[in-house]
Write an enzyme that holds these catalytic residues in place. Structure first.
Site, mmCIF file in Angstrom:
data_model
loop_
_atom_site.group_PDB
_atom_site.id
_atom_site.type_symbol
_atom_site.label_atom_id
_atom_site.label_comp_id
_atom_site.label_asym_id
_atom_site.label_seq_id
_atom_site.Cartn_x
_atom_site.Cartn_y
_atom_site.Cartn_z
ATOM 1 N N GLU A 186 26.742 45.598 56.419
ATOM 2 C CA GLU A 186 27.173 46.923 55.967
ATOM 3 C C GLU A 186 26.725 47.954 56.988
ATOM 4 O OE1 GLU A 186 26.509 48.064 51.831
ATOM 5 O OE2 GLU A 186 25.743 50.004 52.500
ATOM 6 N N GLU B 47 29.379 58.226 43.064
ATOM 7 C CA GLU B 47 29.669 57.041 43.861
ATOM 8 C C GLU B 47 30.638 56.152 43.082
ATOM 9 O OE1 GLU B 47 27.235 53.236 45.813
ATOM 10 O OE2 GLU B 47 26.468 54.276 44.045
ATOM 11 N N ASP C 40 59.783 54.134 67.182
ATOM 12 C CA ASP C 40 60.758 53.518 66.281
ATOM 13 C C ASP C 40 60.097 53.193 64.949
ATOM 14 O OD1 ASP C 40 62.727 52.122 64.986
ATOM 15 O OD2 ASP C 40 62.744 50.420 66.362
ATOM 16 N N ARG D 205 32.390 52.720 42.789
ATOM 17 C CA ARG D 205 31.895 51.460 43.315
ATOM 18 C C ARG D 205 32.943 50.347 43.406
ATOM 19 N NH1 ARG D 205 26.577 50.820 43.651
ATOM 20 N NH2 ARG D 205 26.601 48.635 42.995
ATOM 21 N N ARG E 284 23.953 50.310 38.017
ATOM 22 C CA ARG E 284 24.870 49.859 39.055
ATOM 23 C C ARG E 284 25.953 48.917 38.520
ATOM 24 N NH1 ARG E 284 23.001 50.919 44.397
ATOM 25 N NH2 ARG E 284 21.008 52.002 44.350
ATOM 26 N N GLU F 9 23.811 42.368 54.495
ATOM 27 C CA GLU F 9 24.053 42.463 53.054
ATOM 28 C C GLU F 9 23.599 41.184 52.342
ATOM 29 O OE1 GLU F 9 24.827 43.774 50.278
ATOM 30 O OE2 GLU F 9 24.939 45.848 50.933
ATOM 31 N N GLU G 253 30.699 53.244 52.334
ATOM 32 C CA GLU G 253 29.770 52.154 52.630
ATOM 33 C C GLU G 253 30.568 50.860 52.797
ATOM 34 O OE1 GLU G 253 27.052 52.077 49.361
ATOM 35 O OE2 GLU G 253 26.033 53.933 49.954
ATOM 36 N N GLU H 95 31.635 47.184 53.767
ATOM 37 C CA GLU H 95 30.999 45.901 54.035
ATOM 38 C C GLU H 95 32.003 44.967 54.707
ATOM 39 O OE1 GLU H 95 28.050 46.101 50.113
ATOM 40 O OE2 GLU H 95 29.869 44.889 50.055
ATOM 41 N N HIS I 168 31.969 51.221 48.672
ATOM 42 C CA HIS I 168 31.619 52.307 47.764
ATOM 43 C C HIS I 168 31.955 53.642 48.424
ATOM 44 C CE1 HIS I 168 28.254 49.435 46.152
ATOM 45 N NE2 HIS I 168 29.475 49.017 45.880
#
Length: 441
Positions: free
Chosen positions: A194, A331, A52, A333, A314, A187, A130, A132, A243
């Site tokens: 992580e 990557e 349903d 982020r 970063r 982490e 990745e 977390e 990430h």
């Protein structure tokens, strides 16, 4: 080689499977399932199982509620934390209409549609995530708290990392289910963890993320802990991100790699990044889909805020890891684990393909720490910011016709409706911070 119906039935018999959970996710990314007995498994594998749809968030109206769950044979696996006798298995499913067509509200089918577009261009997307999460204690009633079960920091071990045993059991369960786990660690924040799994074709990665969240919560319960994928559960501590590493392959070769380029990146990679950066303000509605997501996306807590790219930096939205050759990738982020993995992968891939089709340049990479720049310097470098809240992100999504078309009107309309309800409830609440600030006025 793909798994066949006969393979599944044989394995189910060998492993004494008694129940099979047919799993899928709703538009908001919540995993759902219908449990069937093993006697119904042959029928489910051939024809699917009706359910349903009107009872599922954002699916169908009551007068058009019949939907079918069609299992993906390659996702058959056993839940290792359940008893071996009378075992429980699962299959991830696509959602079909009664006439056998992909349902417009099925997130998994939405991703497969963009994958087909990429295939027409000669590309296959690979992705690795990745995710977390936090592990919190429960109170005497068994309800989750925000009290962390350790005081550990980045890469800490027991006895500081009291969640190590739970994390180990999560990894072991994932590996028994066929995951290729690359790393697991504590982490930065207390109680934060992580677990990274190896890159795979994008549909499998999306399946893995959905499964990972389910497994993590189930195993944490075995340790009397609560696992949460809330992006920012503790004020003053880093939030939880997810990430996403991504690349395109063509004819078995990494299409992002060019050994003759200074950074080892191909035009395809640059244009893919250009598409992601162009659509970033709208992407955020899907990759950071809850109000709390934007408590994480603030300067000072390692989360990206500014729309830029870099080979090392970063603080940029897109980082290009140093691996080259088959490992060349970008990557992204800003995504967080509250995201629906199928919709997030779909819009990221679509944005990248738009960049390739229209040769969108990403601009110069940003070497300097963007967090240390003043607003005037960022403006001079044309570095824009991600949305500051979910309302701004949803408005950006509404104006991005390419991403709207990717989601389809069904998912777009139901997603926006859910976000507007969420925002309205939030903005009309009186929060503890307001009482602390203003009660004595």
């Amino acid at each position: 080689m793909s798994i066949t119906k006969e393979d599944i039935l044989k394995k189910a018999e060998e492993l004494d499977v008694k129940f099979v959970r047919l799993q899928f996710v709703d538009i908001l990314g919540t995993i759902k399932n219908v449990a069937i007995t093993v006697d119904q498994l042959p029928t489910a594998l051939d024809d699917g199982i009706m359910f349903d749809g009107s009872s599922i968030e954002g699916f169908t109206r009551i007068q058009e509620s019949d939907m079918y769950l069609k299992p993906d044979y390659d996702t058959f696996t056993i839940f290792p934390w359940r008893p071996k006798e009378g075992a429980v298995a699962r299959l991830m499913c696509d959602i079909l209409t009664p006439d056998g067509e992909p349902f417009a509200g099925c997130p998994r089918s939405t991703l497969k549609k963009v994958m087909a577009e990429a295939k027409e261009m000669g590309f296959e997307m690979y992705a690795g995530s990745e995710p977390e999460f936090f592990l919190f204690d429960k109170d005497e009633k068994g309800e989750p708290t925000t009290i962390t079960n350790d005081k550990g920091g980045y890469f800490d071990l027991s006895p500081v990392d009291m969640g190590e045993n739970a994390r180990r059991d999560i990894v072991l369960a994932l590996e028994e289910m066929g995951f290729d786990v690359e790393a697991s660690h504590h982490e930065v924040a207390p109680g934060q963890h992580e677990i990274d799994f190896k890159y795979a074709p994008v549909l499998r990665t999306a399946d893995n993320i959905a499964t990972f969240k389910f497994v993590t919560k189930a195993v944490a319960m075995e340790h009397n802990l609560h696992a949460t994928f809330m992006p920012k559960p503790i004020f003053g501590e880093n939030g939880s991100g997810m990430h996403v590493h991504q690349s395109l392959f063509k004819d078995g070769e990494n299409a992002f790699y060019d050994p003759d380029d200074e950074l080892g990146l191909s035009e395809v990679a640059y244009h893919y990044m250009g598409g992601i950066l162009k659509h970033a303000p709208a992407l955020a509605a899907i990759t950071n889909p809850v109000i709390n997501s934007y408590k994480r996306l603030v300067p000072g807590y390692e989360a990206p805020v500014y729309i830029s790219w870099s080979g090392q930096n970063r603080s940029a939205l897109i980082r290009v890891p140093s691996a080259r050759g088959v490992g060349t990738r970008i990557e992204l982020r800003n995504p967080d684990p509250a995201a629906n993995p199928y919709l997030a992968m779909a819009v990221m891939l679509k944005a990248g393909l738009d960049g390739i089709k229209n040769k969108i340049e990403p601009g110069e990479q940003t070497i300097d720490n963007i967090y240390a720049m003043g607003e005037s310097e960022r403006q001079a470098r044309a570095i824009d910011s991600l949305p500051s809240d979910i309302l701004e992100a949803v408005n950006n999504l509404a104006e991005d016709q390419i991403l709207r078309d990717t989601l389809g009107e069904h998912i777009f309309e139901h997603f926006v409706e859910a976000k507007m309800i969420e925002w309205d409830v939030y903005r009309t609440q009186v929060h503890d911070w307001e009482l602390d600030q203003y009660l004595y006025l």
